[in-house]
Scaffold this active site. Sequence first.
Site, PDB file in Angstrom:
ATOM      1  N   LYS A   1      43.966  42.723  28.493  1.00  0.00           N
ATOM      2  CA  LYS A   1      44.919  41.934  29.288  1.00  0.00           C
ATOM      3  C   LYS A   1      44.970  40.563  28.621  1.00  0.00           C
ATOM      4  CE  LYS A   1      46.278  39.124  32.686  1.00  0.00           C
ATOM      5  NZ  LYS A   1      46.138  37.682  32.687  1.00  0.00           N
TER       6      LYS A   1
ATOM      7  N   GLY B   1      35.795  33.630  31.611  1.00  0.00           N
ATOM      8  CA  GLY B   1      36.740  32.776  32.334  1.00  0.00           C
ATOM      9  C   GLY B   1      36.059  32.049  33.462  1.00  0.00           C
TER      10      GLY B   1
ATOM     11  N   GLY C   1      36.510  35.362  37.852  1.00  0.00           N
ATOM     12  CA  GLY C   1      35.530  36.392  37.485  1.00  0.00           C
ATOM     13  C   GLY C   1      34.933  37.039  38.721  1.00  0.00           C
TER      14      GLY C   1
ATOM     15  N   GLU D   1      31.472  36.568  31.883  1.00  0.00           N
ATOM     16  CA  GLU D   1      30.777  35.382  31.393  1.00  0.00           C
ATOM     17  C   GLU D   1      31.508  34.229  32.046  1.00  0.00           C
ATOM     18  OE1 GLU D   1      30.579  32.318  29.643  1.00  0.00           O
ATOM     19  OE2 GLU D   1      31.017  33.160  27.678  1.00  0.00           O
TER      20      GLU D   1
ATOM     21  N   CYS E   1      31.972  27.297  26.748  1.00  0.00           N
ATOM     22  CA  CYS E   1      31.083  27.721  27.838  1.00  0.00           C
ATOM     23  C   CYS E   1      29.688  27.139  27.654  1.00  0.00           C
ATOM     24  CB  CYS E   1      31.001  29.233  27.934  1.00  0.00           C
ATOM     25  SG  CYS E   1      31.801  30.101  26.619  1.00  0.00           S
TER      26      CYS E   1
ATOM     27  N   GLU F   1      30.108  23.489  37.056  1.00  0.00           N
ATOM     28  CA  GLU F   1      30.756  23.189  35.776  1.00  0.00           C
ATOM     29  C   GLU F   1      32.075  22.444  35.987  1.00  0.00           C
ATOM     30  OE1 GLU F   1      31.898  25.885  31.929  1.00  0.00           O
ATOM     31  OE2 GLU F   1      32.754  26.535  33.821  1.00  0.00           O
TER      32      GLU F   1
HETATM   33  P1  NAP Z   1      40.602  32.280  34.869  1.00  0.00           P
HETATM   34  O1  NAP Z   1      41.484  31.578  35.817  1.00  0.00           O
HETATM   35  O2  NAP Z   1      39.349  32.848  35.400  1.00  0.00           O
HETATM   36  O3  NAP Z   1      41.472  33.448  34.200  1.00  0.00           O
HETATM   37  C1  NAP Z   1      40.930  34.355  33.260  1.00  0.00           C
HETATM   38  C2  NAP Z   1      41.695  35.661  33.337  1.00  0.00           C
HETATM   39  O4  NAP Z   1      41.431  36.304  34.583  1.00  0.00           O
HETATM   40  C3  NAP Z   1      43.194  35.503  33.273  1.00  0.00           C
HETATM   41  O5  NAP Z   1      43.713  36.606  32.563  1.00  0.00           O
HETATM   42  C4  NAP Z   1      43.613  35.555  34.726  1.00  0.00           C
HETATM   43  O6  NAP Z   1      44.914  36.019  34.925  1.00  0.00           O
HETATM   44  C5  NAP Z   1      42.636  36.559  35.281  1.00  0.00           C
HETATM   45  N1  NAP Z   1      42.380  36.337  36.704  1.00  0.00           N
HETATM   46  C6  NAP Z   1      41.794  35.234  37.260  1.00  0.00           C
HETATM   47  N2  NAP Z   1      41.688  35.402  38.597  1.00  0.00           N
HETATM   48  C7  NAP Z   1      42.206  36.608  38.887  1.00  0.00           C
HETATM   49  C8  NAP Z   1      42.376  37.346  40.089  1.00  0.00           C
HETATM   50  N3  NAP Z   1      42.007  36.853  41.251  1.00  0.00           N
HETATM   51  N4  NAP Z   1      42.961  38.560  40.016  1.00  0.00           N
HETATM   52  C9  NAP Z   1      43.350  39.066  38.819  1.00  0.00           C
HETATM   53  N5  NAP Z   1      43.228  38.412  37.653  1.00  0.00           N
HETATM   54  C10 NAP Z   1      42.663  37.208  37.673  1.00  0.00           C
HETATM   55  O7  NAP Z   1      40.183  31.350  33.650  1.00  0.00           O
HETATM   56  P2  NAP Z   1      41.059  30.444  32.668  1.00  0.00           P
HETATM   57  O8  NAP Z   1      42.498  30.682  32.893  1.00  0.00           O
HETATM   58  O9  NAP Z   1      40.543  30.715  31.340  1.00  0.00           O
HETATM   59  O10 NAP Z   1      40.698  28.944  32.975  1.00  0.00           O
HETATM   60  C11 NAP Z   1      40.586  28.397  34.228  1.00  0.00           C
HETATM   61  C12 NAP Z   1      39.207  27.756  34.385  1.00  0.00           C
HETATM   62  O11 NAP Z   1      38.214  28.702  33.971  1.00  0.00           O
HETATM   63  C13 NAP Z   1      38.913  26.557  33.522  1.00  0.00           C
HETATM   64  O12 NAP Z   1      39.397  25.373  34.074  1.00  0.00           O
HETATM   65  C14 NAP Z   1      37.412  26.595  33.446  1.00  0.00           C
HETATM   66  O13 NAP Z   1      36.865  25.966  34.573  1.00  0.00           O
HETATM   67  C15 NAP Z   1      37.060  28.035  33.486  1.00  0.00           C
HETATM   68  N6  NAP Z   1      36.689  28.616  32.180  1.00  0.00           N
HETATM   69  C16 NAP Z   1      35.374  28.779  31.936  1.00  0.00           C
HETATM   70  C17 NAP Z   1      34.982  29.347  30.750  1.00  0.00           C
HETATM   71  C18 NAP Z   1      33.536  29.555  30.452  1.00  0.00           C
HETATM   72  O14 NAP Z   1      33.246  30.149  29.444  1.00  0.00           O
HETATM   73  N7  NAP Z   1      32.631  29.117  31.272  1.00  0.00           N
HETATM   74  C19 NAP Z   1      35.911  29.752  29.806  1.00  0.00           C
HETATM   75  C20 NAP Z   1      37.259  29.594  30.090  1.00  0.00           C
HETATM   76  C21 NAP Z   1      37.630  29.032  31.299  1.00  0.00           C
HETATM   77  P3  NAP Z   1      46.121  34.978  35.129  1.00  0.00           P
HETATM   78  O15 NAP Z   1      46.310  34.360  33.773  1.00  0.00           O
HETATM   79  O16 NAP Z   1      47.223  35.838  35.573  1.00  0.00           O
HETATM   80  O17 NAP Z   1      45.683  33.973  36.124  1.00  0.00           O
END
Ligand code: NAP
Length: 504
Positions: A182, A239, A244, A263, A300, A389
Site C-alpha cells: 500500500k 508509521g 499503527g 514499527e 524513527c 515522540e
Molecule cells: P501514519 O499516519 O501512521 O500512516 C502510515 C500509513 O498507514 C499510511 O499508508 C496511512 O494511510 C495508513 N493508515 C494510518 N492510519 C490508518 C487507519 N486508521 N486505517 C487505515 N490505514 C491507516 O504515518 P505517516 O503518514 O507516515 O506520518 C504521520 C506521523 O507518523 C508523523 O507525524 C510521525 O509522528 C509518525 N511517524 C513515525 C515514524 C517512526 O518511525 N516512528 C515514521 C513515520 C511517521 P493514509 O495515507 O491513507 O492515511
Amino acid sequence: MTFTPHGKHLIAGNWIGTENTFTSEPAHGSAHSFSAGTPELVDQAVKAAEDAFWTYGYASRADRAGFLNAIADEIEARAEAITEIGTQETGLPEGRLNGERGRTTGQLRLFAEHILKGDYLDRRHDPALPDRQPLPRPDLRMMQRPIGPVAVFGASNFPLAFSTAGGDTAAALAAGCPVVVKGHGAHPGTAEIVAEAIHAAIAKCGLPAGVFSLIQGGNRAVGQALVQHPLIRAVGFTGSLGGGRALFDLCAQRPEPIPFYGELGSVNPMFMLPSAIAARGAELGKGWAGSLAMGAGQFCTNPGIAVVLEGAEADAFVEATRAALSEAGGQVMLTDGIAKAYTSGAKAMAGQPGVQDLLTSTCDQREAKPFLFKVSAADWTGNHTLAEEVFGPLGLVVVARDAEEMTRVAHSLSGQLTATLHMDDADADLARRLLPVLERKAGRVLANGFPTGVEVCDAMVHGGPYPASTNFGATSVGTLSIRRFLRPVCYQNLPQSVLPDDLG
Ligand code: NAP
C-alpha cells in the site's frame, strides 16, 4: 531522464486506473493525479498473490536470490529518475535520495546472499531412535517455511528503503512470500517508478505476476481492507502510533488473527554520564544537535531526549547543543500533515508544567526548525506526555539530581527502538546499573554514538517493546527481519523422497 507518473496501480502485472483520484503534494515541482485505491483492487491483488505463492513460495533459493538481484539492477537502471521524483515529492535532498537508493539495493542484494547461505532456514534434525525405551523416537526435522502473501505499508519517511522495494518487501520476497504494497500518499510517483522496476524484474525472471502488486492509497479503506483480507498472512508497517495501533487492532480482531509488525514511535533517550560530559560536553552537544536536526529529525531513531545530572558540566553540554541547533536552518518536512503535527507537538510540549524553553522557533508551512526544551526528572517522570515522540528536530533535556534519579528515569521509560549511554571508563559503575534497565526497554543499546544511522546487517535489531514496535520479538532492519515472514514446520517420519528440497 524525466519521469512523469501515469498514476495507475500495478495489480498482478497490469497497470490499472480508477475513477476516483487524489493529487500528490510535492515539496517542489508539479503535482500529479493518481488513481485512488479500492477494496476491490485489494481483493484482486491479494488473490493473485495467493495464486503466485504456489509457485514462488516453492521456487528455489537461487531463483529467489536472482529475483532480488534483478530488482536491485532495475532500480539502479532508473537511478536518476528515482532521485528526481523522490526529491520533488519528499523535499529530501538529492544526496539523501541517492544514499537511500544505495541502501535499498544493498538490502535486496544482502537478502539474496543471506538466503543462498541457507542458515535462515534454521534446519534441525533429531534422528529416529527406534530402540529407545520405553518409547521409540520418530525421525524429526524442522525448517522455516514462508507464510504466504504479506501486506507492506510504504513509510512516509523512507521513500525507498522502507517503501515499495524497501526492507519489509525485500525480507518477505526473500522468505518466499508474495507482497502487496500500500503506497504512502507522501510519494506516490516514487512508489510507481519503483513498482515499474519490480515489474520489469518479474518479467526478466519469468515469475508469476501476482508476486508483487502496488496499490496507491487515497483513502483509509485500502489499508483496512488489506490487513483484513483473509488471504494476507502478516503485515509490515512503519508509521505513527495511532495509525499503527488502529491497523494492529484490526489484525487482532480478524476471525483468524495475523501478526502485525508495526514499527511505531520512539524518543530514543540518551543518558549522558558525568565523566563523559565533563570531558567532552561541548563536543557531545554539537553531536546531539547534528543527529537531532539531520533529515529534519524525521527518523524513527531520532534521539529526542538527553538525560543529564545537574551541574555546570551539564549546563555546558546543553548550551553547546542550543548554540549548534540555533544555527541550523529550516528544512522542508515530508508532508504538510507531518509539519503541522510537529509544530503542534512543540507547542504542546512548551505548555507542559515545568518545561523551560531553551530554543523556540517559528516554522513556516512545511518547514521545520529545531526546538530545545528542558525539564526536571521529577516533572518528566510524572508526565507521560513528555515521553511521547514529537516527529521532527525537537530535543528535551531531562535534568536528574543524582544517579538514583537518573535510574528512575530509565525505569519509567516506555519501549524504545534505541537507548544510548555516553560514558567514559569512570562511568562504568553507573552504566552497569543502567544497562539491565535499558536492555528491558530498547531493541538496541549503544555507547558513545548517536542512534540515527541504522546499519543493515546480521546483528541489527530495529524494534523494541511497545510502543517502539508491536512485536518485541522482531526486527524490521537486518537479515533477522526475514523471520517475521517465516513459520517453523516439523516433518515427522517423512520419507526423503517427499521432503522439501531444502531438507533433502
Ligand atoms: P501514519 O499516519 O501512521 O500512516 C502510515 C500509513 O498507514 C499510511 O499508508 C496511512 O494511510 C495508513 N493508515 C494510518 N492510519 C490508518 C487507519 N486508521 N486505517 C487505515 N490505514 C491507516 O504515518 P505517516 O503518514 O507516515 O506520518 C504521520 C506521523 O507518523 C508523523 O507525524 C510521525 O509522528 C509518525 N511517524 C513515525 C515514524 C517512526 O518511525 N516512528 C515514521 C513515520 C511517521 P493514509 O495515507 O491513507 O492515511
